[in-house]
Write an enzyme that holds these catalytic residues in place. Structure first.
Site, PDB file in Angstrom:
ATOM      1  N   ASP A  55       2.626   2.908   7.823  1.00  0.00           N
ATOM      2  CA  ASP A  55       1.910   3.534   6.711  1.00  0.00           C
ATOM      3  C   ASP A  55       1.143   2.436   5.972  1.00  0.00           C
ATOM      4  O   ASP A  55       1.706   1.379   5.677  1.00  0.00           O
ATOM      5  CB  ASP A  55       2.913   4.225   5.765  1.00  0.00           C
ATOM      6  CG  ASP A  55       2.232   5.229   4.847  1.00  0.00           C
ATOM      7  OD1 ASP A  55       1.307   4.835   4.100  1.00  0.00           O
ATOM      8  OD2 ASP A  55       2.623   6.404   4.842  1.00  0.00           O
ATOM      9  N   ILE A  56      -0.139   2.668   5.721  1.00  0.00           N
ATOM     10  CA  ILE A  56      -0.952   1.610   5.078  1.00  0.00           C
ATOM     11  C   ILE A  56      -0.824   1.626   3.550  1.00  0.00           C
ATOM     12  O   ILE A  56      -1.375   0.762   2.882  1.00  0.00           O
ATOM     13  CB  ILE A  56      -2.443   1.670   5.490  1.00  0.00           C
ATOM     14  CG1 ILE A  56      -3.042   3.040   5.217  1.00  0.00           C
ATOM     15  CG2 ILE A  56      -2.609   1.262   6.946  1.00  0.00           C
ATOM     16  CD1 ILE A  56      -4.563   3.071   5.383  1.00  0.00           C
ATOM     17  N   VAL A 102      -1.702  14.659   4.808  1.00  0.00           N
ATOM     18  CA  VAL A 102      -2.329  14.562   6.133  1.00  0.00           C
ATOM     19  C   VAL A 102      -1.699  15.638   7.011  1.00  0.00           C
ATOM     20  O   VAL A 102      -0.469  15.660   7.191  1.00  0.00           O
ATOM     21  CB  VAL A 102      -2.122  13.169   6.757  1.00  0.00           C
ATOM     22  CG1 VAL A 102      -2.743  13.118   8.150  1.00  0.00           C
ATOM     23  CG2 VAL A 102      -2.727  12.081   5.857  1.00  0.00           C
ATOM     24  N   HIS A 119       4.250  14.592  10.559  1.00  0.00           N
ATOM     25  CA  HIS A 119       4.725  13.203  10.538  1.00  0.00           C
ATOM     26  C   HIS A 119       6.017  13.097   9.756  1.00  0.00           C
ATOM     27  O   HIS A 119       6.264  13.856   8.819  1.00  0.00           O
ATOM     28  CB  HIS A 119       3.667  12.247   9.980  1.00  0.00           C
ATOM     29  CG  HIS A 119       3.137  12.621   8.627  1.00  0.00           C
ATOM     30  ND1 HIS A 119       2.184  13.598   8.452  1.00  0.00           N
ATOM     31  CD2 HIS A 119       3.424  12.155   7.396  1.00  0.00           C
ATOM     32  CE1 HIS A 119       1.909  13.707   7.163  1.00  0.00           C
ATOM     33  NE2 HIS A 119       2.655  12.854   6.486  1.00  0.00           N
ATOM     34  N   HIS A 138       8.250  10.211   7.699  1.00  0.00           N
ATOM     35  CA  HIS A 138       8.246   8.883   7.070  1.00  0.00           C
ATOM     36  C   HIS A 138       9.619   8.247   7.270  1.00  0.00           C
ATOM     37  O   HIS A 138      10.643   8.869   6.952  1.00  0.00           O
ATOM     38  CB  HIS A 138       8.032   8.997   5.558  1.00  0.00           C
ATOM     39  CG  HIS A 138       6.734   9.608   5.136  1.00  0.00           C
ATOM     40  ND1 HIS A 138       5.694   8.876   4.611  1.00  0.00           N
ATOM     41  CD2 HIS A 138       6.318  10.901   5.124  1.00  0.00           C
ATOM     42  CE1 HIS A 138       4.694   9.684   4.298  1.00  0.00           C
ATOM     43  NE2 HIS A 138       5.045  10.919   4.588  1.00  0.00           N
TER      44      HIS A 138
HETATM   45  P1  AMP Z   1       2.068  12.959   3.429  1.00  0.00           P
HETATM   46  O1  AMP Z   1       1.032  13.796   4.137  1.00  0.00           O
HETATM   47  O2  AMP Z   1       2.101  13.196   1.951  1.00  0.00           O
HETATM   48  O3  AMP Z   1       3.421  13.057   4.049  1.00  0.00           O
HETATM   49  O4  AMP Z   1       1.669  11.439   3.560  1.00  0.00           O
HETATM   50  C1  AMP Z   1       0.601  10.943   4.310  1.00  0.00           C
HETATM   51  C2  AMP Z   1       0.851   9.469   4.462  1.00  0.00           C
HETATM   52  O5  AMP Z   1      -0.152   8.948   5.308  1.00  0.00           O
HETATM   53  C3  AMP Z   1       0.802   8.661   3.161  1.00  0.00           C
HETATM   54  O6  AMP Z   1       2.022   7.961   2.988  1.00  0.00           O
HETATM   55  C4  AMP Z   1      -0.367   7.714   3.363  1.00  0.00           C
HETATM   56  O7  AMP Z   1      -0.133   6.461   2.794  1.00  0.00           O
HETATM   57  C5  AMP Z   1      -0.453   7.651   4.878  1.00  0.00           C
HETATM   58  N1  AMP Z   1      -1.775   7.322   5.417  1.00  0.00           N
HETATM   59  C6  AMP Z   1      -2.967   7.863   5.082  1.00  0.00           C
HETATM   60  N2  AMP Z   1      -3.945   7.339   5.833  1.00  0.00           N
HETATM   61  C7  AMP Z   1      -3.347   6.461   6.684  1.00  0.00           C
HETATM   62  C8  AMP Z   1      -3.835   5.614   7.720  1.00  0.00           C
HETATM   63  N3  AMP Z   1      -5.124   5.561   8.042  1.00  0.00           N
HETATM   64  N4  AMP Z   1      -2.944   4.833   8.381  1.00  0.00           N
HETATM   65  C9  AMP Z   1      -1.634   4.877   8.068  1.00  0.00           C
HETATM   66  N5  AMP Z   1      -1.109   5.671   7.104  1.00  0.00           N
HETATM   67  C10 AMP Z   1      -1.971   6.455   6.422  1.00  0.00           C
END
Ligand code: AMP
Length: 140
Positions: A34-35, A99, A103, A105
């Site tokens: 995660d970035i 997103v 996924h 975490h």
């Molecule tokens: P969520 O959809 O709330 O479970 O979280 C989406 C996660 O994706 C967040 O923790 C962001 O920091 C992470 N994120 C968004 N864009 C990227 C990326 N390009 N590469 C890696 N992680 C990402």
């Protein structure tokens, strides 16, 4: 339920249209950093096939993700000498999802240390080195 959008950012990562820090992959799943890490070693496990979240995932997609979660969680715990692991999954906007490709975490956790707030970009050199640290424990 809203249809899966193949232009979501994780689909682009899977197609290598945008870069990611790879931790692990097999035929069914991909794990990358995660970035905007909320913990040191915060990484994400996704299926390589499309689904939006826990609400439309198939049992096979979930099983494949959990096998990878287990493998990476143990490696991350070892890499960061952590006391435990937090596993998070958010589904739909109301559930906190941002997103829309399923996924999970993975957060290595230490006693008394809280997760950081979301939304702050990490240091890319640190994230790269954290990916290497987890990878090294998977390869053992
Ligand atoms: P969520 O959809 O709330 O479970 O979280 C989406 C996660 O994706 C967040 O923790 C962001 O920091 C992470 N994120 C968004 N864009 C990227 C990326 N390009 N590469 C890696 N992680 C990402």
């Amino acid at each position: 339920m809203t249809a899966y959008d193949p232009e979501n950012i994780f689909a682009k990562i899977l197609r290598k249209e945008i870069p990611s820090f790879r931790v692990y992959e097999d035929d069914e799943t991909y794990c990358f950093m995660d970035i905007m890490p909320r913990s040191d070693g915060h990484c994400l496990v996704i299926p390589k096939t499309p689904c939006r979240n826990i609400l439309d995932a198939t049992p096979a997609q979930l099983a494949a993700c959990m096998a990878t979660v287990s493998k990476v969680a143990n490696a991350a715990k070892a890499a960061f000498n952590a006391d435990g692991i937090t596993l998070q999954q958010f589904s739909e906007v109301a559930g906190g999802q941002e997103v829309f490709h399923l996924h999970f975490h993975i957060h290595p956790r230490h006693e008394g240390v809280s997760l950081r707030p979301p939304g702050t970009m990490g240091d890319m050199d640190v994230i790269k080195s954290n990916a290497e640290a987890i990878r090294a424990k998977i390869d053992q």
